[in-house]
Design an enzyme around this catalytic site. Structure first.
Site, PDB file in Angstrom:
ATOM      1  N   GLU A 171      -6.013   2.184  -0.856  1.00 47.39           N
ATOM      2  CA  GLU A 171      -4.679   2.334  -1.453  1.00 47.39           C
ATOM      3  C   GLU A 171      -3.888   1.037  -1.379  1.00 47.39           C
ATOM      4  OE1 GLU A 171      -4.137   3.751   2.876  1.00 47.39           O
ATOM      5  OE2 GLU A 171      -5.742   3.552   1.402  1.00 47.39           O
ATOM      6  N   ASP A 207       0.839  -1.200   0.000  1.00 49.62           N
ATOM      7  CA  ASP A 207       0.000   0.000   0.000  1.00 49.62           C
ATOM      8  C   ASP A 207       0.872   1.248   0.000  1.00 49.62           C
ATOM      9  OD1 ASP A 207       0.811   0.458   2.595  1.00 49.62           O
ATOM     10  OD2 ASP A 207      -1.141   0.160   3.514  1.00 49.62           O
ATOM     11  N   ILE A 208       0.228   2.377  -0.230  1.00 49.63           N
ATOM     12  CA  ILE A 208       0.942   3.654  -0.353  1.00 49.63           C
ATOM     13  C   ILE A 208       1.191   4.219   1.040  1.00 49.63           C
ATOM     14  CG2 ILE A 208       0.823   5.997  -1.283  1.00 49.63           C
ATOM     15  CD1 ILE A 208      -1.072   4.884  -3.442  1.00 49.63           C
TER      16      ILE A 208
END
Length: 299
Positions: free
Chosen positions: A220, A177-178
Protein backbone atom coordinates in the site's frame (compact mmCIF):
# COMPACT_ATOMS: atom_id res chain seq x y z
CA UNK A 1 3.75 -38.53 -74.06
CA UNK A 2 3.46 -42.35 -73.93
CA UNK A 3 0.38 -44.28 -72.92
CA UNK A 4 2.21 -45.43 -69.77
CA UNK A 5 3.02 -41.82 -68.80
CA UNK A 6 -0.61 -40.84 -69.35
CA UNK A 7 -1.76 -43.57 -66.96
CA UNK A 8 0.70 -42.70 -64.20
CA UNK A 9 0.37 -38.94 -64.30
CA UNK A 10 -0.87 -37.50 -60.98
CA UNK A 11 -2.62 -34.19 -60.70
CA UNK A 12 -2.10 -32.59 -57.29
CA UNK A 13 -5.13 -30.81 -55.87
CA UNK A 14 -4.33 -28.14 -53.30
CA UNK A 15 -7.24 -27.03 -51.16
CA UNK A 16 -7.29 -23.32 -50.42
CA UNK A 17 -6.81 -22.67 -46.67
CA UNK A 18 -9.73 -21.17 -44.81
CA UNK A 19 -9.55 -17.44 -44.24
CA UNK A 20 -7.52 -16.48 -41.17
CA UNK A 21 -9.82 -14.87 -38.67
CA UNK A 22 -7.09 -14.49 -36.07
CA UNK A 23 -9.22 -16.37 -33.53
CA UNK A 24 -6.52 -18.99 -33.01
CA UNK A 25 -4.37 -16.41 -31.22
CA UNK A 26 -7.02 -14.85 -28.98
CA UNK A 27 -5.72 -15.24 -25.45
CA UNK A 28 -5.79 -14.24 -21.81
CA UNK A 29 -2.64 -12.99 -20.10
CA UNK A 30 -2.20 -12.85 -16.31
CA UNK A 31 -1.12 -9.25 -15.66
CA UNK A 32 -1.60 -9.29 -11.88
CA UNK A 33 -1.41 -12.13 -9.39
CA UNK A 34 -0.96 -12.47 -5.62
CA UNK A 35 2.63 -12.30 -4.31
CA UNK A 36 4.62 -15.51 -4.66
CA UNK A 37 2.26 -16.66 -7.43
CA UNK A 38 4.11 -18.00 -10.45
CA UNK A 39 1.22 -17.29 -12.85
CA UNK A 40 2.20 -13.68 -13.56
CA UNK A 41 2.77 -13.31 -17.30
CA UNK A 42 1.25 -16.69 -18.15
CA UNK A 43 -0.77 -16.88 -21.37
CA UNK A 44 -3.89 -18.98 -21.92
CA UNK A 45 -4.99 -19.47 -25.52
CA UNK A 46 -8.72 -19.28 -26.05
CA UNK A 47 -8.72 -22.47 -28.08
CA UNK A 48 -11.93 -23.95 -26.70
CA UNK A 49 -15.39 -22.78 -25.78
CA UNK A 50 -16.44 -22.71 -23.06
CA UNK A 51 -13.16 -22.21 -21.20
CA UNK A 52 -13.83 -22.49 -17.48
CA UNK A 53 -12.07 -20.64 -14.66
CA UNK A 54 -12.19 -21.32 -10.93
CA UNK A 55 -10.53 -22.76 -7.86
CA UNK A 56 -11.48 -26.35 -8.62
CA UNK A 57 -8.93 -28.62 -10.29
CA UNK A 58 -11.41 -29.52 -13.05
CA UNK A 59 -11.28 -25.99 -14.54
CA UNK A 60 -9.23 -25.14 -17.62
CA UNK A 61 -7.68 -22.21 -15.72
CA UNK A 62 -7.18 -22.86 -12.01
CA UNK A 63 -6.79 -19.72 -9.87
CA UNK A 64 -5.85 -19.47 -6.21
CA UNK A 65 -7.50 -17.32 -3.57
CA UNK A 66 -10.27 -17.58 -0.99
CA UNK A 67 -12.36 -15.13 -3.04
CA UNK A 68 -12.32 -17.49 -6.07
CA UNK A 69 -15.26 -19.91 -6.31
CA UNK A 70 -14.77 -23.53 -7.36
CA UNK A 71 -16.63 -22.80 -10.61
CA UNK A 72 -16.24 -19.05 -10.87
CA UNK A 73 -16.70 -18.00 -14.52
CA UNK A 74 -16.20 -19.10 -18.11
CA UNK A 75 -15.30 -17.63 -21.48
CA UNK A 76 -17.63 -18.46 -24.35
CA UNK A 77 -17.31 -17.86 -28.09
CA UNK A 78 -20.52 -16.91 -29.91
CA UNK A 79 -19.94 -16.38 -33.60
CA UNK A 80 -16.90 -14.12 -33.74
CA UNK A 81 -17.37 -12.63 -30.27
CA UNK A 82 -16.03 -13.78 -26.91
CA UNK A 83 -18.12 -13.36 -23.77
CA UNK A 84 -17.16 -13.61 -20.11
CA UNK A 85 -19.91 -15.25 -18.07
CA UNK A 86 -20.08 -15.32 -14.27
CA UNK A 87 -21.13 -18.76 -13.03
CA UNK A 88 -22.86 -17.54 -9.87
CA UNK A 89 -19.60 -16.89 -8.03
CA UNK A 90 -19.69 -15.74 -4.42
CA UNK A 91 -17.51 -12.65 -4.89
CA UNK A 92 -18.30 -11.72 -8.49
CA UNK A 93 -16.38 -11.29 -11.73
CA UNK A 94 -15.14 -7.83 -12.72
CA UNK A 95 -14.65 -6.40 -16.19
CA UNK A 96 -12.53 -3.24 -16.28
CA UNK A 97 -13.20 -2.82 -12.55
CA UNK A 98 -16.99 -3.04 -12.90
CA UNK A 99 -18.81 -6.11 -11.59
CA UNK A 100 -20.70 -7.91 -14.35
CA UNK A 101 -24.28 -8.88 -13.59
CA UNK A 102 -24.24 -12.13 -15.55
CA UNK A 103 -22.24 -11.82 -18.76
CA UNK A 104 -20.39 -9.21 -20.80
CA UNK A 105 -18.97 -8.92 -24.30
CA UNK A 106 -15.17 -8.82 -24.40
CA UNK A 107 -13.20 -6.24 -26.36
CA UNK A 108 -9.48 -6.18 -27.05
CA UNK A 109 -7.40 -5.12 -24.00
CA UNK A 110 -10.25 -5.67 -21.53
CA UNK A 111 -9.16 -6.59 -17.98
CA UNK A 112 -11.01 -9.38 -16.16
CA UNK A 113 -10.58 -9.69 -12.40
CA UNK A 114 -11.38 -13.01 -10.77
CA UNK A 115 -10.53 -13.07 -7.08
CA UNK A 116 -7.11 -11.45 -6.66
CA UNK A 117 -6.01 -12.29 -10.22
CA UNK A 118 -6.33 -9.95 -13.23
CA UNK A 119 -6.30 -11.33 -16.77
CA UNK A 120 -6.07 -9.23 -19.92
CA UNK A 121 -7.95 -10.22 -23.09
CA UNK A 122 -5.93 -9.91 -26.31
CA UNK A 123 -7.63 -10.48 -29.65
CA UNK A 124 -7.08 -10.13 -33.38
CA UNK A 125 -4.46 -10.89 -36.01
CA UNK A 126 -1.73 -9.19 -33.99
CA UNK A 127 -2.57 -10.84 -30.66
CA UNK A 128 0.85 -12.52 -30.61
CA UNK A 129 2.63 -9.16 -30.96
CA UNK A 130 0.31 -7.65 -28.33
CA UNK A 131 1.22 -10.47 -25.96
CA UNK A 132 4.94 -9.68 -26.21
CA UNK A 133 4.21 -5.96 -25.77
CA UNK A 134 2.21 -6.80 -22.66
CA UNK A 135 5.06 -8.87 -21.23
CA UNK A 136 7.39 -5.87 -21.65
CA UNK A 137 4.78 -3.53 -20.17
CA UNK A 138 4.56 -5.75 -17.10
CA UNK A 139 8.22 -5.00 -16.37
CA UNK A 140 7.46 -1.30 -15.81
CA UNK A 141 3.73 -1.10 -14.92
CA UNK A 142 1.92 -2.43 -11.85
CA UNK A 143 -0.87 -4.73 -13.01
CA UNK A 144 -3.36 -3.79 -10.28
CA UNK A 145 -3.12 0.01 -10.24
CA UNK A 146 -1.87 0.52 -13.83
CA UNK A 147 0.77 3.02 -12.68
CA UNK A 148 4.55 2.60 -12.79
CA UNK A 149 6.11 -0.12 -10.65
CA UNK A 150 9.13 -0.20 -8.35
CA UNK A 151 11.56 -1.18 -11.10
CA UNK A 152 10.59 1.78 -13.26
CA UNK A 153 10.70 4.08 -10.24
CA UNK A 154 14.36 3.32 -9.49
CA UNK A 155 15.40 3.71 -13.12
CA UNK A 156 13.60 7.06 -13.42
CA UNK A 157 14.80 8.35 -10.05
CA UNK A 158 18.45 7.58 -10.81
CA UNK A 159 18.14 9.53 -14.09
CA UNK A 160 16.46 12.47 -12.39
CA UNK A 161 19.17 12.58 -9.71
CA UNK A 162 21.87 12.73 -12.38
CA UNK A 163 19.99 15.48 -14.25
CA UNK A 164 19.34 17.50 -11.08
CA UNK A 165 23.03 17.49 -10.18
CA UNK A 166 24.21 18.23 -13.70
CA UNK A 167 21.99 21.29 -14.09
CA UNK A 168 21.99 22.22 -10.38
CA UNK A 169 18.23 21.91 -10.07
CA UNK A 170 16.02 20.87 -7.18
CA UNK A 171 14.54 17.39 -6.87
CA UNK A 172 12.15 16.14 -4.22
CA UNK A 173 10.39 12.91 -3.41
CA UNK A 174 7.10 12.07 -1.70
CA UNK A 175 6.36 8.67 -0.19
CA UNK A 176 2.98 7.77 1.31
CA UNK A 177 0.95 4.79 2.37
CA UNK A 178 -2.61 4.02 3.40
CA UNK A 179 -3.32 4.28 7.11
CA UNK A 180 -4.49 1.01 8.71
CA UNK A 181 -4.65 -0.77 5.35
CA UNK A 182 -4.63 -4.20 7.02
CA UNK A 183 -7.74 -3.15 8.92
CA UNK A 184 -9.44 -2.30 5.61
CA UNK A 185 -8.60 -5.76 4.24
CA UNK A 186 -9.76 -7.48 7.42
CA UNK A 187 -13.01 -5.54 7.73
CA UNK A 188 -14.08 -5.19 4.09
CA UNK A 189 -12.17 -8.01 2.37
CA UNK A 190 -9.18 -8.17 0.03
CA UNK A 191 -11.25 -7.33 -3.04
CA UNK A 192 -12.24 -4.09 -1.34
CA UNK A 193 -8.58 -3.51 -0.49
CA UNK A 194 -7.65 -3.93 -4.16
CA UNK A 195 -10.39 -1.45 -5.10
CA UNK A 196 -9.01 1.11 -2.64
CA UNK A 197 -5.51 0.76 -4.11
CA UNK A 198 -6.78 1.24 -7.67
CA UNK A 199 -9.02 4.16 -6.77
CA UNK A 200 -6.30 5.83 -4.72
CA UNK A 201 -3.90 5.56 -7.68
CA UNK A 202 -6.53 7.19 -9.92
CA UNK A 203 -7.18 10.05 -7.48
CA UNK A 204 -3.48 10.81 -7.17
CA UNK A 205 -2.75 10.34 -10.88
CA UNK A 206 -5.25 13.10 -11.69
CA UNK A 207 -3.07 15.53 -9.73
CA UNK A 208 0.32 14.46 -11.14
CA UNK A 209 2.07 16.50 -13.85
CA UNK A 210 3.48 14.92 -17.00
CA UNK A 211 7.12 15.21 -15.89
CA UNK A 212 6.49 13.72 -12.44
CA UNK A 213 6.87 9.99 -11.79
CA UNK A 214 4.16 8.20 -9.80
CA UNK A 215 4.80 4.59 -8.86
CA UNK A 216 3.59 1.83 -6.58
CA UNK A 217 6.53 1.13 -4.29
CA UNK A 218 5.06 -2.01 -2.76
CA UNK A 219 1.89 -3.15 -0.98
CA UNK A 220 0.00 0.00 0.00
CA UNK A 221 3.05 2.28 -0.37
CA UNK A 222 3.48 4.79 -3.22
CA UNK A 223 6.19 7.22 -4.34
CA UNK A 224 6.12 10.43 -6.38
CA UNK A 225 9.31 11.89 -7.89
CA UNK A 226 9.16 15.67 -8.34
CA UNK A 227 11.77 17.13 -10.72
CA UNK A 228 12.63 20.82 -10.34
CA UNK A 229 10.70 20.98 -7.08
CA UNK A 230 12.00 22.00 -3.67
CA UNK A 231 10.80 20.79 -0.30
CA UNK A 232 8.20 23.57 -0.03
CA UNK A 233 6.61 22.53 -3.33
CA UNK A 234 6.69 18.89 -2.30
CA UNK A 235 5.01 19.74 0.98
CA UNK A 236 2.29 21.75 -0.77
CA UNK A 237 1.51 18.84 -3.11
CA UNK A 238 1.54 16.38 -0.22
CA UNK A 239 -0.93 18.50 1.78
CA UNK A 240 -3.23 18.67 -1.24
CA UNK A 241 -3.07 14.92 -1.85
CA UNK A 242 -3.71 14.12 1.80
CA UNK A 243 -6.86 16.27 1.75
CA UNK A 244 -8.05 14.89 -1.59
CA UNK A 245 -7.80 11.32 -0.35
CA UNK A 246 -9.42 12.03 3.01
CA UNK A 247 -12.45 13.65 1.35
CA UNK A 248 -12.77 11.20 -1.58
CA UNK A 249 -15.63 8.68 -1.50
CA UNK A 250 -14.13 5.19 -1.70
CA UNK A 251 -17.15 2.98 -2.33
CA UNK A 252 -17.04 -0.78 -2.90
CA UNK A 253 -20.20 -2.83 -3.46
CA UNK A 254 -22.31 -0.01 -2.06
CA UNK A 255 -20.27 0.42 1.12
CA UNK A 256 -18.18 3.52 1.78
CA UNK A 257 -14.67 2.86 3.08
CA UNK A 258 -12.89 5.64 5.02
CA UNK A 259 -9.34 6.10 3.68
CA UNK A 260 -6.53 8.39 4.79
CA UNK A 261 -2.82 8.51 3.96
CA UNK A 262 0.35 9.52 5.80
CA UNK A 263 3.08 11.24 3.77
CA UNK A 264 6.79 11.87 4.08
CA UNK A 265 8.75 14.36 1.93
CA UNK A 266 12.47 14.78 1.30
CA UNK A 267 14.65 16.85 -1.02
CA UNK A 268 17.78 15.64 -2.79
CA UNK A 269 20.93 16.61 -0.91
CA UNK A 270 24.63 16.48 -1.75
CA UNK A 271 25.00 13.53 0.61
CA UNK A 272 22.52 11.33 -1.33
CA UNK A 273 24.66 8.95 -3.41
CA UNK A 274 21.91 6.59 -4.54
CA UNK A 275 18.16 6.58 -5.04
CA UNK A 276 17.74 4.38 -1.96
CA UNK A 277 19.19 7.10 0.29
CA UNK A 278 16.68 9.73 -0.84
CA UNK A 279 13.82 7.25 -0.49
CA UNK A 280 15.02 6.26 2.98
CA UNK A 281 15.03 9.87 4.19
CA UNK A 282 11.49 10.38 2.86
CA UNK A 283 10.49 7.07 4.48
CA UNK A 284 11.78 8.28 7.83
CA UNK A 285 9.52 11.33 7.49
CA UNK A 286 6.60 9.04 6.61
CA UNK A 287 7.02 7.15 9.88
CA UNK A 288 7.33 10.45 11.69
CA UNK A 289 3.89 11.35 10.27
CA UNK A 290 2.52 8.02 11.44
CA UNK A 291 3.94 8.45 14.93
CA UNK A 292 2.35 11.90 14.98
CA UNK A 293 -1.12 10.43 14.56
CA UNK A 294 -1.45 9.52 10.85
CA UNK A 295 -3.41 11.40 8.18
CA UNK A 296 -0.70 14.03 8.13
CA UNK A 297 2.41 15.20 6.27
CA UNK A 298 5.96 15.36 7.57
CA UNK A 299 8.85 17.07 5.74
Amino acid sequence: MSEQDEKTRVTQVVQAPPPDTGRGTDCLVVIYAPPENAMLGKRFLLDRSPLRVGRGADNHIVLEGDSVSRRHAHFELRGETWYVVDDGSTNGTYLNEEQIQYESVLSNNDRIKIGPTILKFLSGHDAEAKYHEEIYRMTIVDGLTQINNKRYLFEALEKEMIRARRYERELSLIIFDIDFFKRINDQYGHLAGDHVLRELARVVQDRIRRDEVFARYGGEEFVIVLPETGIAGARALADDLRERVATHAFVFQGERIPVTISIGCAQLSKEDRAATELIQRADEKLYEAKRGGRNRVSS
